[in-house]
Motif scaffolding. Structure first.
Motif, PDB file in Angstrom:
ATOM      1  N   TYR A 249       0.835  -1.205   0.000  1.00  0.00           N
ATOM      2  CA  TYR A 249       0.000   0.000   0.000  1.00  0.00           C
ATOM      3  C   TYR A 249       0.874   1.262   0.000  1.00  0.00           C
ATOM      4  O   TYR A 249       0.577   2.237  -0.703  1.00  0.00           O
ATOM      5  CB  TYR A 249      -0.907  -0.023   1.221  1.00  0.00           C
ATOM      6  CG  TYR A 249      -1.846   1.159   1.345  1.00  0.00           C
ATOM      7  CD1 TYR A 249      -2.635   1.556   0.269  1.00  0.00           C
ATOM      8  CD2 TYR A 249      -1.948   1.870   2.534  1.00  0.00           C
ATOM      9  CE1 TYR A 249      -3.501   2.633   0.377  1.00  0.00           C
ATOM     10  CE2 TYR A 249      -2.817   2.942   2.657  1.00  0.00           C
ATOM     11  CZ  TYR A 249      -3.589   3.323   1.579  1.00  0.00           C
ATOM     12  OH  TYR A 249      -4.442   4.389   1.676  1.00  0.00           O
ATOM     13  N   ALA A 250       1.960   1.236   0.782  1.00  0.00           N
ATOM     14  CA  ALA A 250       2.863   2.390   0.830  1.00  0.00           C
ATOM     15  C   ALA A 250       3.500   2.642  -0.531  1.00  0.00           C
ATOM     16  O   ALA A 250       3.633   3.799  -0.963  1.00  0.00           O
ATOM     17  CB  ALA A 250       3.942   2.164   1.889  1.00  0.00           C
ATOM     18  N   ARG A 251       3.879   1.575  -1.240  1.00  0.00           N
ATOM     19  CA  ARG A 251       4.454   1.746  -2.582  1.00  0.00           C
ATOM     20  C   ARG A 251       3.422   2.329  -3.549  1.00  0.00           C
ATOM     21  O   ARG A 251       3.754   3.190  -4.374  1.00  0.00           O
ATOM     22  CB  ARG A 251       4.975   0.398  -3.098  1.00  0.00           C
ATOM     23  CG  ARG A 251       6.237  -0.082  -2.416  1.00  0.00           C
ATOM     24  CD  ARG A 251       6.849  -1.280  -3.141  1.00  0.00           C
ATOM     25  NE  ARG A 251       6.015  -2.464  -3.016  1.00  0.00           N
ATOM     26  CZ  ARG A 251       6.142  -3.361  -2.060  1.00  0.00           C
ATOM     27  NH1 ARG A 251       7.071  -3.208  -1.128  1.00  0.00           N
ATOM     28  NH2 ARG A 251       5.363  -4.420  -2.025  1.00  0.00           N
ATOM     29  N   LEU A 252       2.190   1.857  -3.447  1.00  0.00           N
ATOM     30  CA  LEU A 252       1.141   2.370  -4.332  1.00  0.00           C
ATOM     31  C   LEU A 252       0.843   3.835  -4.037  1.00  0.00           C
ATOM     32  O   LEU A 252       0.641   4.634  -4.959  1.00  0.00           O
ATOM     33  CB  LEU A 252      -0.129   1.527  -4.165  1.00  0.00           C
ATOM     34  CG  LEU A 252      -0.036   0.070  -4.635  1.00  0.00           C
ATOM     35  CD1 LEU A 252      -1.263  -0.715  -4.197  1.00  0.00           C
ATOM     36  CD2 LEU A 252       0.122  -0.001  -6.148  1.00  0.00           C
ATOM     37  N   LEU A 253       0.811   4.199  -2.756  1.00  0.00           N
ATOM     38  CA  LEU A 253       0.583   5.604  -2.387  1.00  0.00           C
ATOM     39  C   LEU A 253       1.728   6.491  -2.864  1.00  0.00           C
ATOM     40  O   LEU A 253       1.507   7.627  -3.299  1.00  0.00           O
ATOM     41  CB  LEU A 253       0.437   5.732  -0.871  1.00  0.00           C
ATOM     42  CG  LEU A 253      -0.924   5.421  -0.256  1.00  0.00           C
ATOM     43  CD1 LEU A 253      -0.905   5.712   1.241  1.00  0.00           C
ATOM     44  CD2 LEU A 253      -2.046   6.220  -0.923  1.00  0.00           C
ATOM     45  N   THR A 254       2.956   5.970  -2.778  1.00  0.00           N
ATOM     46  CA  THR A 254       4.106   6.744  -3.257  1.00  0.00           C
ATOM     47  C   THR A 254       3.953   7.077  -4.739  1.00  0.00           C
ATOM     48  O   THR A 254       4.169   8.217  -5.162  1.00  0.00           O
ATOM     49  CB  THR A 254       5.410   5.948  -3.034  1.00  0.00           C
ATOM     50  OG1 THR A 254       5.585   5.714  -1.632  1.00  0.00           O
ATOM     51  CG2 THR A 254       6.613   6.716  -3.571  1.00  0.00           C
ATOM     52  N   THR A 255       3.561   6.078  -5.526  1.00  0.00           N
ATOM     53  CA  THR A 255       3.363   6.297  -6.964  1.00  0.00           C
ATOM     54  C   THR A 255       2.225   7.272  -7.210  1.00  0.00           C
ATOM     55  O   THR A 255       2.335   8.178  -8.052  1.00  0.00           O
ATOM     56  CB  THR A 255       3.057   4.958  -7.660  1.00  0.00           C
ATOM     57  OG1 THR A 255       4.137   4.046  -7.408  1.00  0.00           O
ATOM     58  CG2 THR A 255       2.903   5.144  -9.157  1.00  0.00           C
ATOM     59  N   TYR A 256       1.117   7.103  -6.475  1.00  0.00           N
ATOM     60  CA  TYR A 256      -0.064   7.952  -6.681  1.00  0.00           C
ATOM     61  C   TYR A 256       0.238   9.412  -6.339  1.00  0.00           C
ATOM     62  O   TYR A 256      -0.014  10.317  -7.143  1.00  0.00           O
ATOM     63  CB  TYR A 256      -1.221   7.438  -5.822  1.00  0.00           C
ATOM     64  CG  TYR A 256      -2.372   8.414  -5.717  1.00  0.00           C
ATOM     65  CD1 TYR A 256      -3.220   8.643  -6.807  1.00  0.00           C
ATOM     66  CD2 TYR A 256      -2.593   9.125  -4.548  1.00  0.00           C
ATOM     67  CE1 TYR A 256      -4.264   9.554  -6.724  1.00  0.00           C
ATOM     68  CE2 TYR A 256      -3.639  10.030  -4.450  1.00  0.00           C
ATOM     69  CZ  TYR A 256      -4.469  10.235  -5.542  1.00  0.00           C
ATOM     70  OH  TYR A 256      -5.495  11.150  -5.453  1.00  0.00           O
ATOM     71  N   PHE A 257       0.789   9.655  -5.149  1.00  0.00           N
ATOM     72  CA  PHE A 257       1.055  11.036  -4.736  1.00  0.00           C
ATOM     73  C   PHE A 257       2.157  11.674  -5.583  1.00  0.00           C
ATOM     74  O   PHE A 257       2.132  12.877  -5.830  1.00  0.00           O
ATOM     75  CB  PHE A 257       1.420  11.090  -3.252  1.00  0.00           C
ATOM     76  CG  PHE A 257       0.252  10.910  -2.327  1.00  0.00           C
ATOM     77  CD1 PHE A 257      -0.910  11.635  -2.506  1.00  0.00           C
ATOM     78  CD2 PHE A 257       0.314  10.015  -1.276  1.00  0.00           C
ATOM     79  CE1 PHE A 257      -2.003  11.466  -1.658  1.00  0.00           C
ATOM     80  CE2 PHE A 257      -0.763   9.834  -0.424  1.00  0.00           C
ATOM     81  CZ  PHE A 257      -1.934  10.568  -0.615  1.00  0.00           C
ATOM     82  N   SER A 258       3.130  10.875  -6.030  1.00  0.00           N
ATOM     83  CA  SER A 258       4.175  11.425  -6.898  1.00  0.00           C
ATOM     84  C   SER A 258       3.564  11.978  -8.179  1.00  0.00           C
ATOM     85  O   SER A 258       3.955  13.057  -8.659  1.00  0.00           O
ATOM     86  CB  SER A 258       5.209  10.348  -7.231  1.00  0.00           C
ATOM     87  OG  SER A 258       5.884   9.905  -6.084  1.00  0.00           O
ATOM     88  N   GLY A 259       2.599  11.236  -8.751  1.00  0.00           N
ATOM     89  CA  GLY A 259       1.944  11.692  -9.970  1.00  0.00           C
ATOM     90  C   GLY A 259       1.043  12.885  -9.745  1.00  0.00           C
ATOM     91  O   GLY A 259       1.003  13.819 -10.563  1.00  0.00           O
TER      92      GLY A 259
ATOM     93  N   SER B 168      -5.765   2.749  -4.489  1.00  0.00           N
ATOM     94  CA  SER B 168      -4.542   2.115  -3.976  1.00  0.00           C
ATOM     95  C   SER B 168      -4.868   1.173  -2.827  1.00  0.00           C
ATOM     96  O   SER B 168      -4.278   0.098  -2.698  1.00  0.00           O
ATOM     97  CB  SER B 168      -3.556   3.190  -3.499  1.00  0.00           C
ATOM     98  OG  SER B 168      -3.174   4.042  -4.559  1.00  0.00           O
ATOM     99  N   LEU B 169      -5.833   1.575  -1.987  1.00  0.00           N
ATOM    100  CA  LEU B 169      -6.256   0.719  -0.885  1.00  0.00           C
ATOM    101  C   LEU B 169      -6.917  -0.546  -1.406  1.00  0.00           C
ATOM    102  O   LEU B 169      -6.675  -1.647  -0.897  1.00  0.00           O
ATOM    103  CB  LEU B 169      -7.216   1.489   0.026  1.00  0.00           C
ATOM    104  CG  LEU B 169      -7.623   0.811   1.332  1.00  0.00           C
ATOM    105  CD1 LEU B 169      -6.412   0.611   2.223  1.00  0.00           C
ATOM    106  CD2 LEU B 169      -8.684   1.632   2.050  1.00  0.00           C
ATOM    107  N   TYR B 170      -7.728  -0.395  -2.440  1.00  0.00           N
ATOM    108  CA  TYR B 170      -8.386  -1.564  -3.045  1.00  0.00           C
ATOM    109  C   TYR B 170      -7.349  -2.543  -3.588  1.00  0.00           C
ATOM    110  O   TYR B 170      -7.433  -3.754  -3.359  1.00  0.00           O
ATOM    111  CB  TYR B 170      -9.320  -1.108  -4.164  1.00  0.00           C
ATOM    112  CG  TYR B 170      -9.738  -2.222  -5.093  1.00  0.00           C
ATOM    113  CD1 TYR B 170     -10.768  -3.102  -4.756  1.00  0.00           C
ATOM    114  CD2 TYR B 170      -9.091  -2.419  -6.324  1.00  0.00           C
ATOM    115  CE1 TYR B 170     -11.146  -4.128  -5.601  1.00  0.00           C
ATOM    116  CE2 TYR B 170      -9.463  -3.448  -7.168  1.00  0.00           C
ATOM    117  CZ  TYR B 170     -10.489  -4.294  -6.808  1.00  0.00           C
ATOM    118  OH  TYR B 170     -10.847  -5.317  -7.639  1.00  0.00           O
ATOM    119  N   GLU B 171      -6.350  -2.020  -4.307  1.00  0.00           N
ATOM    120  CA  GLU B 171      -5.346  -2.885  -4.921  1.00  0.00           C
ATOM    121  C   GLU B 171      -4.487  -3.577  -3.878  1.00  0.00           C
ATOM    122  O   GLU B 171      -4.161  -4.761  -4.017  1.00  0.00           O
ATOM    123  CB  GLU B 171      -4.463  -2.059  -5.864  1.00  0.00           C
ATOM    124  CG  GLU B 171      -3.507  -2.897  -6.688  1.00  0.00           C
ATOM    125  CD  GLU B 171      -2.764  -2.075  -7.732  1.00  0.00           C
ATOM    126  OE1 GLU B 171      -1.768  -2.574  -8.280  1.00  0.00           O
ATOM    127  OE2 GLU B 171      -3.187  -0.928  -7.994  1.00  0.00           O
TER     128      GLU B 171
END
Length: 331
Positions: free
Chosen positions: A63-73, A164-167
């Protein structure tokens, strides 16, 4: 209870002390027996095993990796999010540990009961808003005086992060996270009973030059229906899935209709550049392939058959003689 592992030097010193009489082995044994009694706080009930805590840590590392990608974009800035800790504590203790005024997002996670809480440190929240409005990501803590525009921007940012939470949770259960509430005062948010056990996932978060914490609060009631799936046994189980006839038929049809390149190499040879420059009409170039030997039919540049050349319906063709075996295919 955390067990202390002694180093080799400490073991040597302990043995020396016992052999010299400075320390009595019987006293050590009695002291160890006295330590068997442990104090247990019933208000701080431990309802999750270490195994389940580790599983939750793995889920939220993803989840932390997905959030990193999301917020970076979204923020177009350097973002780094990682799991700092995963603990189980009473809900009341969690509320006391966070700032009196902070950013609180409440998500429902159907079909699971209850709601989960995302607490975002004000420093991180305002760095995000500053980046969204074209700033450099500086943090100005004025969470008590949020404007309607700032509230809307922040709500939309965290609402879109629900995917991201769903994934991250899809390996355990498929949930439908929906942002239901946005609050700044923890006292107005009664998620569960004060003594209810909750899982707190703390995420170290860096936005540009600003650092802070994002805490995920997951009540026991949310995890109770899927708690058995958090064990190692569940992760290691091999589930035999039934074959879907419709999917198999579709896959079979698609494979049959796939196009592949088939070509036959008549032969090859080498000539010098001088010979190439002096080639004229009618010159013959001899190939290295004997005319009485079969040719090689290649499928997508991979040798597949031995063939012989010929004609079919006034067109050049090849006749397959035998299939070529590669590696251990003969076995």
């Amino acid at each position: 209870m955390v067990e202390e592992i002694l180093s080799q030097n400490e073991i040597d010193e302990l043995l020396t002390a016992i052999s010299s009489g400075e320390m009595n082995a019987e006293e050590l044994k009695q002291e160890k027996e006295e330590q068997r009694v442990q104090v247990y706080d019933f208000k701080r009930a431990l309802r999750f095993s270490k195994d389940q805590i580790r599983s939750l840590a793995r889920i939220h590392e993803n989840y932390a990796r997905l959030l990193t990608t999301y917020f970076s974009g979204q923020l177009r800035s350097y973002v780094n999010i990682s799991v700092a800790s995963v603990d189980q504590i009473p809900y009341e203790e969690f509320i006391r540990s966070i700032p009196k005024m902070t950013v609180l997002n409440t998500f429902s996670v159907q079909p699971l009961d209850g709601r989960i809480l995302m607490e975002v440190n004000p420093n991180i929240a305002y760095a995000m808003i500053d980046r969204q409005l074209g700033g450099r990501g500086k943090s100005i803590n004025k969470v008590e005086n949020l404007t309607e525009i700032e509230t809307m921007l922040m709500s939309q940012l965290f609402e879109k992060s629900s995917s991201s939470l769903y994934e991250a949770w899809s390996s355990i259960v498929e949930v439908n996270p929906i942002l239901e509430d946005f609050e700044i005062n923890p006292q107005f948010l009664q998620l569960v009973a004060p003594n209810e056990t909750v899982i707190i996932v703390s995420l170290n978060t860096t936005i540009g030059e600003t650092t802070g914490m994002i805490n995920i609060c997951i009540p026991h009631i949310v995890l109770e229906p899927i708690i058995r799936r958090l064990s190692v046994h569940y992760w290691m189980q091999t589930h035999t899935k039934k074959q879907d006839p419709e999917a198999y038929k579709k896959l079979h049809t698609n494979i049959q209709e796939a196009e592949v390149e088939a070509k036959t190499l008549l032969g090859n040879t080498t000539i010098t550049v001088d010979e190439l420059l002096h080639l004229h009409k009618g010159d013959v170039i001899a190939l290295n392939e004997p005319i009485d030997q079969p040719l090689e039919l290649q499928i997508n540049n991979q040798p597949k058959f031995h063939v012989q050349p010929g004609k079919s319906n006034y067109k050049m063709a090849v006749q397959v003689l035998k299939e070529l075996k590669r590696g251990n295919e003969d076995e």
